[in-house]
Structure formats: C-alpha cells, structure tokens
Design an enzyme around this catalytic site. Structure first.
Site, PDB file in Angstrom:
ATOM      1  CG  HIS A 130      -1.401 -12.604   3.127  1.00  0.00           C
ATOM      2  ND1 HIS A 130      -1.139 -13.623   1.672  1.00  0.00           N
ATOM      3  CD2 HIS A 130      -1.406 -11.845   2.654  1.00  0.00           C
ATOM      4  CE1 HIS A 130      -0.566 -12.171   1.235  1.00  0.00           C
ATOM      5  NE2 HIS A 130      -0.947 -10.905   2.140  1.00  0.00           N
ATOM      6  CD  GLU A 131      -2.506  -9.333   5.715  1.00  0.00           C
ATOM      7  OE1 GLU A 131      -1.370  -8.498   5.642  1.00  0.00           O
ATOM      8  OE2 GLU A 131      -3.372  -9.481   4.253  1.00  0.00           O
ATOM      9  CG  HIS A 134       2.583  -9.344   4.318  1.00  0.00           C
ATOM     10  ND1 HIS A 134       3.614  -9.223   3.969  1.00  0.00           N
ATOM     11  CD2 HIS A 134       0.959  -8.991   4.374  1.00  0.00           C
ATOM     12  CE1 HIS A 134       3.234  -9.546   3.160  1.00  0.00           C
ATOM     13  NE2 HIS A 134       1.795  -9.681   2.486  1.00  0.00           N
ATOM     14  CD  GLU A 200       1.208  -8.770  -0.769  1.00  0.00           C
ATOM     15  OE1 GLU A 200       0.634  -9.955  -0.610  1.00  0.00           O
ATOM     16  OE2 GLU A 200       1.202  -7.966  -0.528  1.00  0.00           O
TER      17      GLU A 200
END
Length: 279
Positions: A130-131, A134, A200
């Site tokens: 997930h990070e 980003h 998100e």
C-alpha cells in the site's frame, strides 16, 4: 493534476503569509512575509518528508535491526520496479505506517513498532505494498507538502498568543482564538484538497495488485482499525493524514477537522470486491 495541486497549495501558503504580513506590519510586514513565504515554500518542497518524519518521532532503522521489514520492502520494490525507500521506525505502540518524499528516488516509509509486532508476514506485505503504491502513484509529494502547509498554517494560528503576550493576556488569547477559529479550518481545507480520499482506495487496489492477492491487506486493515481505536498515537493532525489509517489522538477535536481517510469498512468492501489480474 498532482502538479496543479502542489502549485495551488504553495500559492495558497504564499498568499496567506502575505495577508498576515500586511495585517500586522503593513508594507514592511508584507515584504518580510514574502521572504518568509519563499523560505517556507522551499522547505515544504525539499524538506516536507523530513518534517513529517521528525514530527512523528521516526528514526532510521538498519537491516540488522529489522531484517523482516527490509526483506519485504526489497522484494516488493523490485517487483514494482522502484528504488528501495529509506526505512524508519516510529517508537509507538499504535500500529500504523506512512510514506513521504518528493519522488520515488527520495521516498521514505515509516512504520511503528506496534505495526511490526502485530502484523504477520502477509499483513505486513499488504501494508508495505500500500505504501509503495503511494510512492509509485506519486501521491507522496502532494500529500507531504499538504501536510507541511497545514501544519505551518496551524502554527501561524498558534503564534497569535505571542502577539498579545501569551495565554494569560486577554488580548493575546483573543487574537490567538480568532486566528485559530479562522486558520485551523483553512489549514484543514488545504490538507483535504491536497490529500484526496480517493488516493487511499487507489493505493489499496494497487497494493493488492502488486502482491497478487488482497487478503493480507484486508486482514491488516481490520487489525489496524481495531487497535487504533484503543491505542492513542502521539502525532500531529496534519502528519496523521499521511498514515494508512487514521490514528487515535488525544487532540480529537482538531484531528476531526483534518480527516482525510475514507471509512475503513468501505475500503475493505472495495478490496473484497476487486478482481486481481494475474501477471
């Protein structure tokens, strides 16, 4: 769009500082404010990652200190064709994580001690993916600058105490109160404009696709939601907007203004309904 958002945020900070300089010092104050705005804009662009890391208490962590974290990060970064970000540990019990930096070559990922203790390997992989999403989606520059500017605006509001002599002075308290009343919501608005809730959902989907399945991230989000309702995290409201889930804070009133996270239940439902494209 991200470039336009970044330009807008830096312009908004400049105009705000010029307005405050004019209000308190006339033409001379406006000139000083312009110089300060130039310094703030440069700092927001080049050092927003360091500001976010410092405000969270993050410290660099070596491979020897956390071989498990490095193994997951290096494997996923190679899979995503990204440079390995610098890794930081936040010495707090609440499980959480965030990514920051101005581009993939200058990216950092910070995780809490609580996250490393709580997550199994699949869940940790989901969080890191997930990070990294980003980073790959270039969310980190706009979101880091937005967080820095929101923090700066809130700081300017608190500086009102100095103009009147501090908490014990009625005039100073009055000025501070007016500034907080006007500027805190303005800071929150800038943060929310810079950090879209949609990012998100996109990072969740990209992270699940990176890993090849969504179930580790789903389990991680469920744990993060449960534990972050119970364990407070000492972090500024603007920096908390960068985290994978909204942390519990002692400053709940002002933190609520800075809400940038979509409901966890909606994120989990979107992950359950997505189809992974096998590569």
């Amino acid at each position: 769009m991200k470039t336009l958002k970044t330009t807008f945020l830096l312009t908004a900070l400049t105009l705000l500082l010029l307005f405050i300089g004019q209000a308190f010092g006339g033409q001379h104050g406006m000139t000083l404010a312009l110089g300060f705005a130039i310094l703030m804009n440069g700092g927001a662009y080049f050092f927003s990652d360091k500001i976010a890391l410092a405000s969270s208490g993050a410290v660099p962590i070596s491979r020897e200190e956390s071989p498990r974290l490095y193994a997951v990060m290096e494997r996923l970064a190679a899979k995503a064709n990204l440079p390995v970000p610098k890794l930081y540990m936040i010495p707090q019990a609440a499980p959480n994580a965030f990514a920051t930096g101005r581009n993939p070559k200058h990216a950092s990922v910070a995780v809490t001690q609580g996250l490393m203790q709580l997550m199994n390997d699949d869940e940790l992989e989901g969080v890191i993916a997930h990070e990294l999403s980003h980073v790959r989606n270039y969310d980190i520059l706009t979101s880091s600058i937005a967080a820095t500017i929101a923090g700066a605006v809130t700081w300017i509001a608190r500086m009102g105490f100095w103009f009147g002599g501090g908490d014990n002075d009625r005039e100073g308290g009055g000025i501070a109160g007016i500034l907080m009343l006007i500027l805190a919501p303005f800071a929150a608005m800038l943060l929310q404009l810079g950090i879209s809730r949609q990012r998100e959902y996109q990072a969740d989907a990209s992270g699940a696709q990176m890993v090849g399945q969504q179930y580790g991230l789903i389990s991680a989000l469920e744990k993060l939601g449960a534990y972050n309702k119970e364990i407070p995290m000492d972090i500024s409201p603007s920096t908390s907007a960068l985290c994978i889930v909204a942390p519990l804070s002692a400053r709940q009133t002002i933190t609520g203004l800075f809400s940038t996270h979509p409901p966890l239940a909606d994120r989990i439902a979107a992950l359950r309904n997505m189809t992974i494209v096998r590569q």
